[in-house]
Design a protein around this motif. Structure first.
Motif, PDB file in Angstrom:
ATOM      1  N   GLU B 197       0.828  -1.208   0.000  1.00 27.40           N
ATOM      2  CA  GLU B 197       0.000   0.000   0.000  1.00 27.40           C
ATOM      3  C   GLU B 197       0.860   1.255   0.000  1.00 27.40           C
ATOM      4  N   VAL B 198       2.003   1.176   0.678  1.00 25.13           N
ATOM      5  CA  VAL B 198       2.876   2.349   0.714  1.00 25.13           C
ATOM      6  C   VAL B 198       3.584   2.518  -0.631  1.00 25.13           C
ATOM      7  N   LEU B 199       4.073   1.408  -1.187  1.00 25.21           N
ATOM      8  CA  LEU B 199       4.757   1.505  -2.487  1.00 25.21           C
ATOM      9  C   LEU B 199       3.802   1.995  -3.567  1.00 25.21           C
ATOM     10  N   ASP B 200       2.551   1.530  -3.512  1.00 27.40           N
ATOM     11  CA  ASP B 200       1.564   1.990  -4.501  1.00 27.40           C
ATOM     12  C   ASP B 200       1.417   3.509  -4.448  1.00 27.40           C
ATOM     13  N   THR B 201       1.364   4.022  -3.197  1.00 31.21           N
ATOM     14  CA  THR B 201       1.260   5.474  -3.041  1.00 31.21           C
ATOM     15  C   THR B 201       2.441   6.172  -3.694  1.00 31.21           C
ATOM     16  N   MET B 202       3.627   5.572  -3.501  1.00 31.07           N
ATOM     17  CA  MET B 202       4.829   6.200  -4.062  1.00 31.07           C
ATOM     18  C   MET B 202       4.836   6.114  -5.582  1.00 31.07           C
ATOM     19  N   VAL B 203       4.287   5.038  -6.128  1.00 27.00           N
ATOM     20  CA  VAL B 203       4.211   4.909  -7.583  1.00 27.00           C
ATOM     21  C   VAL B 203       3.315   6.017  -8.150  1.00 27.00           C
ATOM     22  N   THR B 204       2.186   6.252  -7.478  1.00 26.57           N
ATOM     23  CA  THR B 204       1.288   7.326  -7.924  1.00 26.57           C
ATOM     24  C   THR B 204       2.027   8.653  -7.968  1.00 26.57           C
ATOM     25  N   LEU B 205       2.828   8.861  -6.936  1.00 29.86           N
ATOM     26  CA  LEU B 205       3.595  10.099  -6.852  1.00 29.86           C
ATOM     27  C   LEU B 205       4.562  10.213  -8.030  1.00 29.86           C
ATOM     28  N   ALA B 206       5.196   9.081  -8.346  1.00 32.26           N
ATOM     29  CA  ALA B 206       6.132   9.060  -9.477  1.00 32.26           C
ATOM     30  C   ALA B 206       5.408   9.387 -10.773  1.00 32.26           C
ATOM     31  N   GLU B 207       4.215   8.823 -10.909  1.00 35.74           N
ATOM     32  CA  GLU B 207       3.449   9.066 -12.139  1.00 35.74           C
ATOM     33  C   GLU B 207       3.120  10.543 -12.309  1.00 35.74           C
ATOM     34  N   ASP B 208       2.994  11.255 -11.151  1.00 30.12           N
ATOM     35  CA  ASP B 208       2.677  12.674 -11.234  1.00 30.12           C
ATOM     36  C   ASP B 208       3.895  13.538 -11.507  1.00 30.12           C
ATOM     37  N   GLY B 209       5.052  12.908 -11.650  1.00 25.12           N
ATOM     38  CA  GLY B 209       6.223  13.674 -12.051  1.00 25.12           C
ATOM     39  C   GLY B 209       7.026  14.275 -10.917  1.00 25.12           C
ATOM     40  N   MET B 210       6.853  13.746  -9.688  1.00 24.53           N
ATOM     41  CA  MET B 210       7.618  14.258  -8.541  1.00 24.53           C
ATOM     42  C   MET B 210       9.092  13.859  -8.662  1.00 24.53           C
ATOM     43  N   THR B 211       9.963  14.787  -8.297  1.00 22.86           N
ATOM     44  CA  THR B 211      11.389  14.452  -8.187  1.00 22.86           C
ATOM     45  C   THR B 211      11.571  13.652  -6.898  1.00 22.86           C
ATOM     46  N   MET B 212      12.132  12.467  -6.999  1.00 24.08           N
ATOM     47  CA  MET B 212      12.208  11.608  -5.815  1.00 24.08           C
ATOM     48  C   MET B 212      13.593  11.007  -5.650  1.00 24.08           C
ATOM     49  N   ILE B 213      14.057  10.994  -4.395  1.00 19.98           N
ATOM     50  CA  ILE B 213      15.221  10.170  -4.076  1.00 19.98           C
ATOM     51  C   ILE B 213      14.752   9.199  -3.021  1.00 19.98           C
ATOM     52  N   CYS B 214      14.933   7.933  -3.286  1.00 19.95           N
ATOM     53  CA  CYS B 214      14.342   6.940  -2.418  1.00 19.95           C
ATOM     54  C   CYS B 214      15.378   5.896  -2.036  1.00 19.95           C
ATOM     55  N   VAL B 215      15.675   5.823  -0.749  1.00 20.29           N
ATOM     56  CA  VAL B 215      16.530   4.746  -0.268  1.00 20.29           C
ATOM     57  C   VAL B 215      15.624   3.550  -0.032  1.00 20.29           C
ATOM     58  N   THR B 216      15.843   2.474  -0.742  1.00 23.89           N
ATOM     59  CA  THR B 216      15.004   1.293  -0.546  1.00 23.89           C
ATOM     60  C   THR B 216      15.696   0.069  -1.113  1.00 23.89           C
ATOM     61  N   HIS B 217      15.289  -1.066  -0.606  1.00 22.52           N
ATOM     62  CA  HIS B 217      15.779  -2.323  -1.174  1.00 22.52           C
ATOM     63  C   HIS B 217      14.687  -3.043  -1.936  1.00 22.52           C
ATOM     64  N   GLU B 218      13.578  -2.345  -2.173  1.00 24.13           N
ATOM     65  CA  GLU B 218      12.488  -2.952  -2.935  1.00 24.13           C
ATOM     66  C   GLU B 218      12.850  -2.882  -4.410  1.00 24.13           C
ATOM     67  N   MET B 219      13.448  -3.956  -4.906  1.00 19.73           N
ATOM     68  CA  MET B 219      13.969  -3.920  -6.266  1.00 19.73           C
ATOM     69  C   MET B 219      12.849  -3.847  -7.308  1.00 19.73           C
ATOM     70  N   GLY B 220      11.723  -4.444  -6.991  1.00 17.17           N
ATOM     71  CA  GLY B 220      10.584  -4.356  -7.914  1.00 17.17           C
ATOM     72  C   GLY B 220      10.168  -2.909  -8.108  1.00 17.17           C
ATOM     73  N   PHE B 221      10.126  -2.182  -6.996  1.00 19.04           N
ATOM     74  CA  PHE B 221       9.782  -0.757  -7.056  1.00 19.04           C
ATOM     75  C   PHE B 221      10.808   0.006  -7.893  1.00 19.04           C
ATOM     76  N   ALA B 222      12.086  -0.334  -7.659  1.00 18.88           N
ATOM     77  CA  ALA B 222      13.149   0.337  -8.411  1.00 18.88           C
ATOM     78  C   ALA B 222      12.969   0.120  -9.911  1.00 18.88           C
ATOM     79  N   ARG B 223      12.700  -1.115 -10.298  1.00 18.94           N
ATOM     80  CA  ARG B 223      12.514  -1.399 -11.729  1.00 18.94           C
ATOM     81  C   ARG B 223      11.344  -0.626 -12.295  1.00 18.94           C
ATOM     82  N   GLN B 224      10.284  -0.536 -11.474  1.00 16.14           N
ATOM     83  CA  GLN B 224       9.060   0.074 -11.988  1.00 16.14           C
ATOM     84  C   GLN B 224       9.191   1.585 -12.170  1.00 16.14           C
ATOM     85  N   VAL B 225       9.816   2.279 -11.197  1.00 22.88           N
ATOM     86  CA  VAL B 225       9.767   3.733 -11.283  1.00 22.88           C
ATOM     87  C   VAL B 225      11.120   4.416 -11.468  1.00 22.88           C
TER      88      VAL B 225
END
Ligand SMILES: Nc1ncnc2c1ncn2[C@@H]1O[C@H](COP(=O)(O)OP(=O)(O)O)[C@@H](O)[C@H]1O
Ligand SMILES: [Mg+2]
Lengths: 377, 266
Positions: B197-225
């Motif tokens: 649920e949290v990653l989904d929220t972050m994906v939405t944010l990415a889709e809106d064009g936000m500049t993001m720096i994200c420390v994470t080990h969620e590799m699926g998220f990394a590939r997606q956004v």
């Protein structure tokens, strides 16, 4: 899905009606059994203690009510002395209560300190109610305290002037405690914040203040305020004795309260500071909205503990000759006719202190529960 | 572990990085020490507006310190950091301006427990952005709806689940209308079923064009956004590049070792 399981369960076996716990386990009987009569030793101790408590209570009622003398005509205390301690001589209170409450304040003007005491109590009650916790409350405080000053001193509105040396009794205790805590608490918050400051000068100043004041008994601080302090003042300048004692009490209480507040500040996780910083809140916004509200809630019990301690410590001003409630009580029984009735006087004075301290304690418990509601899930 | 569970990577989000404009964040040979410990060593990087960067690396490699330097929760000792063309220095006004532009989400949420969800979200807009209360309330409700928890607005943080709290923390940061969002392991403190649920929220944010720096080990998220993955080890940027490139053809042994470790499940 859950509907289906429920349906079959009902068909198979009717739901068990919830039973109440066995009578011997709940309610008064259960409580007594668990706490007072759980074994024969406990039962024996309970009965023994009960016996002494009842005996003492009966004795006290006999002394304090049944055999007591409530008043005597014009200082004829022989009636009291004839009791030889089997009954209380409440006549001393009947006779001296105005002196105990108001000290040497001119007799026909006693309504003024009496009104002040009522004003203080009213102020406490209003301040205790959360719905009055608004900015205007500060104005109410300033207004009421000014009014109290005007009433006590007089010299305005056609009130006769009463010098401070003649003030005494309960009103002095309330003045010392109220002004003391009203100034010491904000001071304590500033000092506690200062001790965590990143500016070395401020930090050092606060540390020195706390350590210096805490390392000295209040009595010696009061002596310094009354004897030494005037030596440093320029010739002809004189600060009122009560004010000097008041300042000593504020400084002393401030140091203790500062350490209590600092305990609360330290209990907060670092993340709270960082989140506030990251949102761009200024130092004072962060402190006022995030840090202090949480830190102070955490330390309500030790804070009130210190408040209560200082309420009673105001009685130490008797050593520099200020006429507070306790001193007035003590002085009331110096007169030869009334010598030897200290117990009655001290019980009464003690009861007055108790009422104020107990009210503070009870109120703080309620406040604590209410302010910490957010922590309950 | 959770990588496989949660993130069968969804549709990858198209890059919105505007490389022609001046960078949103510029780090120029940044060095930082904690006492004698050298935690950031000559870190240089440039992040464009709209770019999404995922930072990964072993524990203690300086990832948190790096992003905390960007909004000056930590101070760097050498080098330059420019955020939106403003240099981070001891100048208080520049710092205020930068903190208004940069939102941050922490691993441990750091919501204010004595304030309601709504108050958490409106405090900074009201006092830092000087927004009228009604407007701040409306804005907060709008963002709470976006993270899909408007119905919790009157509750206290302690009454919410971890995933919900982290989504509130995201909404709280967004209420300041930042241009840049920093995330420090936003899902590491969460139970597996709440990570999505949290990653989904972050994906939405990415889709809106936000500049993001994200420390994470969620590799699926990394590939997606992510437009770019930065791999750090012992205070240095060891390797960086497009996610697929990095994960499938790591150039350095250190990254290869790291990838094999996280794929085995930390
Ligand atoms: N406030 C601090 N004081 C001293 N050392 C610290 C502090 N914060 C982090 N460190 C050290 O700096 C190094 C990098 O930490 P950090 O940036 O938190 O790493 P990561 O987020 O990649 O796990 C670690 O060795 C850590 O122990
Ligand atoms: Mg970290």
């Amino acid at each position: 899905m859950s509907d289906i399981t429920l349906g079959t369960a009902v068909a198979a076996a009717p739901e068990a009606v919830p039973r109440t716990a066995p009578l011997s386990q709940i309610g008064l009987v259960g409580w007594l059994r668990a706490n007072l009569f759980s074994s024969w030793i406990n039962s024996a101790v309970t009965l023994l203690v009960l016996y002494f408590v009842v005996r003492w209570a009966i004795g006290f009622v006999e002394w304090g009510v049944i055999n007591a003398v409530w008043s005597v005509p014009n200082n004829q205390t022989q009636v009291c002395r004839d009791l030889k301690g089997t009954g209380a001589c409440w006549a001393v209170i009947t006779e001296k209560h105005r002196f105990i409450l108001f000290g040497t304040y001119p007799y026909e003007e006693h309504w003024r300190p009496a009104l002040c005491v009522l004003l203080f109590v009213g102020l406490y009650i209003v301040s205790a109610m959360r719905r009055f916790w608004r900015k205007e409350l500060a104005l109410v405080w300033i207004g009421v305290l000014t009014l109290i000053g005007a009433l006590m001193w007089g010299g305005v509105f056609g009130l006769s002037y009463v010098p401070q040396e003649r003030w005494g009794g309960l009103v002095i205790t309330l003045i010392l405690a109220t002004f003391g805590l009203a100034f010491a608490f904000p001071l304590a918050i500033m000092v506690a914040l200062g001790r965590r400051s990143s500016l070395p000068a401020i930090k050092a100043l606060c540390v020195v203040y706390v350590e210096l004041i805490r390392g000295v008994p209040l009595i010696s601080l009061l002596f310094m305020a009354s004897v030494m302090f005037p030596l440093f003042l320029p010739e002809g300048m004189n600060i009122d004795k009560l004010l000097r004692a008041q300042i000593a009490i504020i400084l002393f209480a401030g140091a203790y309260l500062a350490e209590v507040v600092r305990g609360g500040l330290q209990a907060l996780p670092k993340g709270q500071y960082e989140a506030a910083d990251a949102l761009g809140l200024s130092y004072w916004q962060k402190t006022g909205f995030i840090i202090l509200p949480q830190a102070l809630r955490l330390v309500i019990p030790p804070l009130v503990n210190t408040f209560i301690g200082f309420f009673k410590d105001t009685s130490l001003v008797l050593i520099i000759g200020i006429f507070d409630l306790l001193t007035a009580g003590k002085t009331a029984i110096i007169e030869p006719a009334w010598q030897g009735f200290g117990v009655e006087v001290y019980l009464t004075v003690g009861a007055i202190y108790f009422v104020f301290c107990f009210a503070m304690s009870k109120y703080s418990q309620g406040l604590e529960a209410e302010l910490n509601r957010h922590r309950v899930r | 572990m959770s990588d496989q569970l949660v993130l069968e990577p969804g549709e990858s989000v198209a890059s919105q990085a505007r490389t022609d404009a001046p960078p949103a964040i510029l780090l120029d040979r940044v060095n930082k020490w904690f006492g004698a410990l050298h935690v950031l060593r000559d870190v240089s990087m440039s992040i464009a507006h709209g770019e999404r960067v995922v930072v990964c690396g072993p524990s203690g490699s300086g990832k948190s310190t790096l992003i905390r330097c960007i909004n000056r929760l930590e101070t760097h000792q050498e080098g330059r950091i420019l955020v939106d063309n403003m240099e981070l220095s001891d100048d208080v006004r520049a710092l205020d301006a930068i903190r208004r532009e940069v939102g941050m989400v922490f691993q441990s949420f750091n919501l204010f427990p004595h304030l309601t969800i709504l108050e958490n979200c409106t405090l900074a807009p009201i006092w830092v952005r000087r927004m009228p209360k009604a407007e701040a309330d409306a804005l907060a409700m709008q963002y709470l709806e976006r993270v899909r928890i408007p119905e919790q607005a009157k509750k206290y943080p302690g009454q919410l689940s971890g995933g919900q709290q982290q989504r509130v923390a995201i909404a709280r940061a967004l209420c300041m209308k930042p241009k840049i969002m920093l995330f420090d392991e936003p899902t590491s403190a969460l139970d597996p079923e709440m990570i999505k649920e949290v990653l989904d929220t972050m994906v939405t944010l990415a889709e809106d064009g936000m500049t993001m720096i994200c420390v994470t080990h969620e590799m699926g998220f990394a590939r997606q956004v992510a437009d770019r993955v930065v791999f750090m080890d012992r205070g240095e940027i060891v390797e960086q590049g497009e996610p697929v490139e990095m994960f499938e053809r790591p150039k350095t042994d250190r990254l290869r070792l790291f990838l094999s470790q996280i794929l085995r499940g930390h």
